[in-house]
Design an enzyme around this catalytic site. Sequence first.
Site, PDB file in Angstrom:
ATOM      1  N   ALA A 262      49.691  87.092  10.342  1.00 39.47           N
ATOM      2  CA  ALA A 262      50.171  88.386   9.850  1.00 39.47           C
ATOM      3  C   ALA A 262      50.882  88.252   8.508  1.00 39.47           C
ATOM      4  O   ALA A 262      50.891  89.186   7.706  1.00 39.47           O
ATOM      5  CB  ALA A 262      51.113  89.018  10.872  1.00 39.47           C
TER       6      ALA A 262
ATOM      7  N   THR B  44      54.824  83.373   7.409  1.00 33.42           N
ATOM      8  CA  THR B  44      55.173  82.262   6.522  1.00 33.42           C
ATOM      9  C   THR B  44      55.384  82.753   5.101  1.00 33.42           C
ATOM     10  O   THR B  44      56.284  82.276   4.395  1.00 33.42           O
ATOM     11  CB  THR B  44      54.073  81.183   6.550  1.00 33.42           C
ATOM     12  OG1 THR B  44      53.856  80.761   7.890  1.00 33.42           O
ATOM     13  CG2 THR B  44      54.471  79.981   5.706  1.00 33.42           C
TER      14      THR B  44
ATOM     15  N   LYS C 131      61.270  76.406  12.232  1.00 34.16           N
ATOM     16  CA  LYS C 131      60.113  76.839  13.001  1.00 34.16           C
ATOM     17  C   LYS C 131      60.335  76.240  14.377  1.00 34.16           C
ATOM     18  O   LYS C 131      59.991  75.076  14.627  1.00 34.16           O
ATOM     19  CB  LYS C 131      58.822  76.306  12.363  1.00 34.16           C
ATOM     20  CG  LYS C 131      57.555  76.656  13.139  1.00 34.16           C
ATOM     21  CD  LYS C 131      57.084  78.059  12.829  1.00 34.16           C
ATOM     22  CE  LYS C 131      55.724  78.313  13.470  1.00 34.16           C
ATOM     23  NZ  LYS C 131      55.168  79.608  13.080  1.00 34.16           N
TER      24      LYS C 131
ATOM     25  N   PRO D  42      52.560  91.811  -1.776  1.00 32.23           N
ATOM     26  CA  PRO D  42      51.194  91.789  -2.290  1.00 32.23           C
ATOM     27  C   PRO D  42      50.477  90.506  -1.884  1.00 32.23           C
ATOM     28  O   PRO D  42      51.115  89.530  -1.467  1.00 32.23           O
ATOM     29  CB  PRO D  42      51.407  91.835  -3.806  1.00 32.23           C
ATOM     30  CG  PRO D  42      52.708  91.113  -4.010  1.00 32.23           C
ATOM     31  CD  PRO D  42      53.554  91.504  -2.818  1.00 32.23           C
TER      32      PRO D  42
ATOM     33  N   LEU E   3      49.026  87.041  -2.452  1.00 32.50           N
ATOM     34  CA  LEU E   3      49.391  85.980  -3.390  1.00 32.50           C
ATOM     35  C   LEU E   3      48.266  84.947  -3.459  1.00 32.50           C
ATOM     36  O   LEU E   3      47.951  84.308  -2.458  1.00 32.50           O
ATOM     37  CB  LEU E   3      50.689  85.292  -2.949  1.00 32.50           C
ATOM     38  CG  LEU E   3      51.938  86.181  -2.865  1.00 32.50           C
ATOM     39  CD1 LEU E   3      53.128  85.366  -2.362  1.00 32.50           C
ATOM     40  CD2 LEU E   3      52.249  86.792  -4.218  1.00 32.50           C
TER      41      LEU E   3
END
Length: 233
Positions: free
Chosen positions: A13, A16, A39, A200, A202
């Site tokens: 999704a 990260t 994590k 946005p 990347l």
Amino acid sequence: MNSLLITGTDTEAGKTVLTTALAAYWQKYCASQSLGIMKPIQSGIGDREVYQKLFSLSQTSEEITPLYFQAPLAPPIAAAKENRDVDLGIVWQALTKLQAQRDFVLIEALGGLGSPVTDELTVADLAAEWRLPTVLVVPVKLGSISQAVANVALAKMTRVNLLGIVLNCTQPRTEEEVEDLTPVRMVRSLTNMPVFGCLPYLENPLDLDKLAQVASNLDLEQLLPFRKLIKSL
């Protein structure tokens, strides 16, 4: 609490991307304050290695990821293949130790809020039990609105402290496409949750300057402790 849990509607999704963007922003504007990244559970090679490559965290691999399994599967399944248990006591001890040592801790969850952590517990259960302020990442694609609604409903049912939503473009999108696929007004209306902005796509998700820039475009004042940080700048 000096922590923020970043979860998503599903795998891939954009958890990260948001985690590294917030970390890059923190590193650029808060060098005097210490940051930790965790994590808690990782199956297969992935996010831990990204954090180690991008940031000087002064954390061992075990401090970043207290529980690591080889197979890229749900933790209870990956653990069973190694004849191990998902020992959440190890994770909790590592998390509380890191929280005591750092001014702020970013925690990237596995999968979505409904993803299994053990045979009995989901990410939502853990977020609620450990009282972690949480942000939900929703990818910009067809079907994401229903996933957002379902995840927010789960968060409310389990009493997760869900602060709001961040949209994420997993592929190049125009403003029109974002509005067609995940219109902010509709996401807000159906979930009754604030939307902090849209990340946005990347091309290089390892560009720290770009990551910090896209984080600065989010409504960070709504994300504690960024609210306090921004007022001090």
